[in-house]
Design a protein around this motif. Structure first.
Motif, PDB file in Angstrom:
ATOM      1  N   PHE A 222     -10.914   7.486  -9.334  1.00 48.48           N
ATOM      2  CA  PHE A 222      -9.915   6.788  -8.527  1.00 48.48           C
ATOM      3  C   PHE A 222      -8.637   6.583  -9.321  1.00 48.48           C
ATOM      4  O   PHE A 222      -7.535   6.839  -8.829  1.00 48.48           O
ATOM      5  CB  PHE A 222     -10.458   5.434  -8.051  1.00 48.48           C
ATOM      6  CG  PHE A 222      -9.508   4.702  -7.156  1.00 48.48           C
ATOM      7  CD1 PHE A 222      -9.460   4.973  -5.795  1.00 48.48           C
ATOM      8  CD2 PHE A 222      -8.637   3.743  -7.659  1.00 48.48           C
ATOM      9  CE1 PHE A 222      -8.571   4.316  -4.966  1.00 48.48           C
ATOM     10  CE2 PHE A 222      -7.745   3.078  -6.838  1.00 48.48           C
ATOM     11  CZ  PHE A 222      -7.717   3.361  -5.480  1.00 48.48           C
TER      12      PHE A 222
ATOM     13  N   GLU B  23      -5.634   8.579  -7.753  1.00 45.97           N
ATOM     14  CA  GLU B  23      -4.801   7.682  -6.933  1.00 45.97           C
ATOM     15  C   GLU B  23      -3.714   6.965  -7.722  1.00 45.97           C
ATOM     16  O   GLU B  23      -2.613   6.796  -7.230  1.00 45.97           O
ATOM     17  CB  GLU B  23      -5.674   6.649  -6.221  1.00 45.97           C
ATOM     18  CG  GLU B  23      -6.613   7.232  -5.201  1.00 45.97           C
ATOM     19  CD  GLU B  23      -5.889   7.848  -4.009  1.00 45.97           C
ATOM     20  OE1 GLU B  23      -4.673   7.622  -3.824  1.00 45.97           O
ATOM     21  OE2 GLU B  23      -6.554   8.571  -3.253  1.00 45.97           O
TER      22      GLU B  23
ATOM     23  N   LEU C 142     -14.211  10.089  -5.299  1.00 49.04           N
ATOM     24  CA  LEU C 142     -12.995   9.469  -4.785  1.00 49.04           C
ATOM     25  C   LEU C 142     -13.254   8.822  -3.429  1.00 49.04           C
ATOM     26  O   LEU C 142     -12.835   7.684  -3.190  1.00 49.04           O
ATOM     27  CB  LEU C 142     -11.870  10.503  -4.688  1.00 49.04           C
ATOM     28  CG  LEU C 142     -10.514   9.980  -4.253  1.00 49.04           C
ATOM     29  CD1 LEU C 142     -10.006   8.912  -5.222  1.00 49.04           C
ATOM     30  CD2 LEU C 142      -9.520  11.134  -4.180  1.00 49.04           C
TER      31      LEU C 142
ATOM     32  N   ARG D 259     -12.930   4.818  -2.687  1.00 49.75           N
ATOM     33  CA  ARG D 259     -12.055   4.271  -1.646  1.00 49.75           C
ATOM     34  C   ARG D 259     -12.827   3.375  -0.687  1.00 49.75           C
ATOM     35  O   ARG D 259     -12.370   2.293  -0.320  1.00 49.75           O
ATOM     36  CB  ARG D 259     -11.397   5.416  -0.865  1.00 49.75           C
ATOM     37  CG  ARG D 259     -10.322   6.142  -1.625  1.00 49.75           C
ATOM     38  CD  ARG D 259      -9.833   7.325  -0.826  1.00 49.75           C
ATOM     39  NE  ARG D 259      -8.778   8.057  -1.496  1.00 49.75           N
ATOM     40  CZ  ARG D 259      -8.486   9.313  -1.248  1.00 49.75           C
ATOM     41  NH1 ARG D 259      -9.157   9.993  -0.325  1.00 49.75           N
ATOM     42  NH2 ARG D 259      -7.518   9.913  -1.900  1.00 49.75           N
ATOM     43  N   ARG D 260     -13.995   3.843  -0.268  1.00 50.79           N
ATOM     44  CA  ARG D 260     -14.818   3.040   0.655  1.00 50.79           C
ATOM     45  C   ARG D 260     -15.235   1.723   0.013  1.00 50.79           C
ATOM     46  O   ARG D 260     -15.188   0.668   0.640  1.00 50.79           O
ATOM     47  CB  ARG D 260     -16.053   3.824   1.081  1.00 50.79           C
ATOM     48  CG  ARG D 260     -15.780   4.881   2.097  1.00 50.79           C
ATOM     49  CD  ARG D 260     -17.050   5.571   2.496  1.00 50.79           C
ATOM     50  NE  ARG D 260     -16.783   6.625   3.466  1.00 50.79           N
ATOM     51  CZ  ARG D 260     -17.633   7.572   3.770  1.00 50.79           C
ATOM     52  NH1 ARG D 260     -18.820   7.625   3.191  1.00 50.79           N
ATOM     53  NH2 ARG D 260     -17.318   8.492   4.664  1.00 50.79           N
TER      54      ARG D 260
ATOM     55  N   ARG E 238     -12.229  -0.640  -0.279  1.00 54.97           N
ATOM     56  CA  ARG E 238     -11.878  -1.175   1.045  1.00 54.97           C
ATOM     57  C   ARG E 238     -12.868  -2.263   1.455  1.00 54.97           C
ATOM     58  O   ARG E 238     -12.475  -3.344   1.882  1.00 54.97           O
ATOM     59  CB  ARG E 238     -11.874  -0.050   2.070  1.00 54.97           C
ATOM     60  CG  ARG E 238     -11.488  -0.509   3.455  1.00 54.97           C
ATOM     61  CD  ARG E 238     -11.447   0.701   4.416  1.00 54.97           C
ATOM     62  NE  ARG E 238     -10.890   0.335   5.686  1.00 54.97           N
ATOM     63  CZ  ARG E 238     -11.603  -0.112   6.707  1.00 54.97           C
ATOM     64  NH1 ARG E 238     -12.909  -0.265   6.597  1.00 54.97           N
ATOM     65  NH2 ARG E 238     -11.011  -0.429   7.843  1.00 54.97           N
TER      66      ARG E 238
ATOM     67  N   TRP F 147      -6.237  -3.018   8.575  1.00 55.18           N
ATOM     68  CA  TRP F 147      -7.035  -1.831   8.272  1.00 55.18           C
ATOM     69  C   TRP F 147      -8.027  -1.457   9.379  1.00 55.18           C
ATOM     70  O   TRP F 147      -8.891  -0.649   9.170  1.00 55.18           O
ATOM     71  CB  TRP F 147      -7.809  -2.062   6.983  1.00 55.18           C
ATOM     72  CG  TRP F 147      -6.932  -1.928   5.782  1.00 55.18           C
ATOM     73  CD1 TRP F 147      -5.625  -1.547   5.758  1.00 55.18           C
ATOM     74  CD2 TRP F 147      -7.283  -2.171   4.433  1.00 55.18           C
ATOM     75  NE1 TRP F 147      -5.143  -1.541   4.495  1.00 55.18           N
ATOM     76  CE2 TRP F 147      -6.146  -1.917   3.649  1.00 55.18           C
ATOM     77  CE3 TRP F 147      -8.455  -2.562   3.815  1.00 55.18           C
ATOM     78  CZ2 TRP F 147      -6.159  -2.057   2.268  1.00 55.18           C
ATOM     79  CZ3 TRP F 147      -8.446  -2.700   2.445  1.00 55.18           C
ATOM     80  CH2 TRP F 147      -7.299  -2.451   1.702  1.00 55.18           C
TER      81      TRP F 147
END
Length: 187
Positions: free
Chosen positions: A136, A140, A164, A168-169, A172, A186
């Motif tokens: 990440f 990112e 990645l 991200r999951r 979040r 979101w």
């Protein structure tokens, strides 16, 4: 970011000026990689210095059959891994013997909301497994291409994409758990 092969070759041959320039070229990246691994500027500085010393000691071992940054990144990862082991032992001693670390600075009331948001993001990043955190950060936050990250970490490009996606999951989910007010943005 890739230093010239000529500069690396000259540094390997003992050219001090070339070595100094090489260190200046790579230091920002070494420090950034170390910061990603440690999470704290002072600790990142220690890891970066260790990595640069190891680079100096082992520069003659670099065979130039791969990218210099790939070789250097592995040195930083190893230095950070050594730092983490040492850090865990130090924390265990502190817990065992009751030694406490000084408390961090508390933000002013006007910065409390920003501080909480940053703390939520930092917590989400810290909660990632090491490999996901690494991927990440490189993709990112540092903007390195997937293929280059795959080479740096000696992974298949598809594996980088999977790490990645999972990172991200996870980020979040953690952010939404801590900051329910973000859910509207979101969903």
């Amino acid at each position: 970011m890739e230093p010239t092969q000529d500069r690396v070759r000259r540094a390997q041959e003992g050219d001090d000026v070339a070595f100094d320039r090489l260190v200046r070229d790579v230091y920002p990246h070494v420090y950034r990689w170390a910061l990603m691994q440690t999470g704290a500027p002072d600790d990142a500085e220690d890891v970066a210095q260790t990595a640069l010393m190891r680079m100096h000691l082992h520069l003659a071992d670099f065979r130039r059959d791969s990218r210099f940054t790939t070789w250097l990144y592995r040195i930083v990862r190893t230095a950070a891994s050594d730092w983490r082991r040492s850090h865990r032992r130090r924390r265990a001693r502190e817990q065992r013997y009751g030694s406490e670390l000084p408390q961090a600075h508390t933000p002013s009331p006007s910065g409390v909301r920003t501080h909480r948001a940053l703390a939520a993001v930092e917590d989400a990043l810290r909660g990632l497994p090491v490999r996901q955190h690494e991927v990440f950060d490189l993709v990112e936050l540092q903007g390195i291409a997937h293929a280059d990250v795959a080479e740096l970490l000696a992974l298949a490009p598809a594996t980088v994409r999977v790490h990645l996606l999972r990172a991200r999951r996870s980020i979040r989910t953690r952010l939404l758990e801590r900051r329910a007010d973000l859910k509207e943005d979101w969903t």
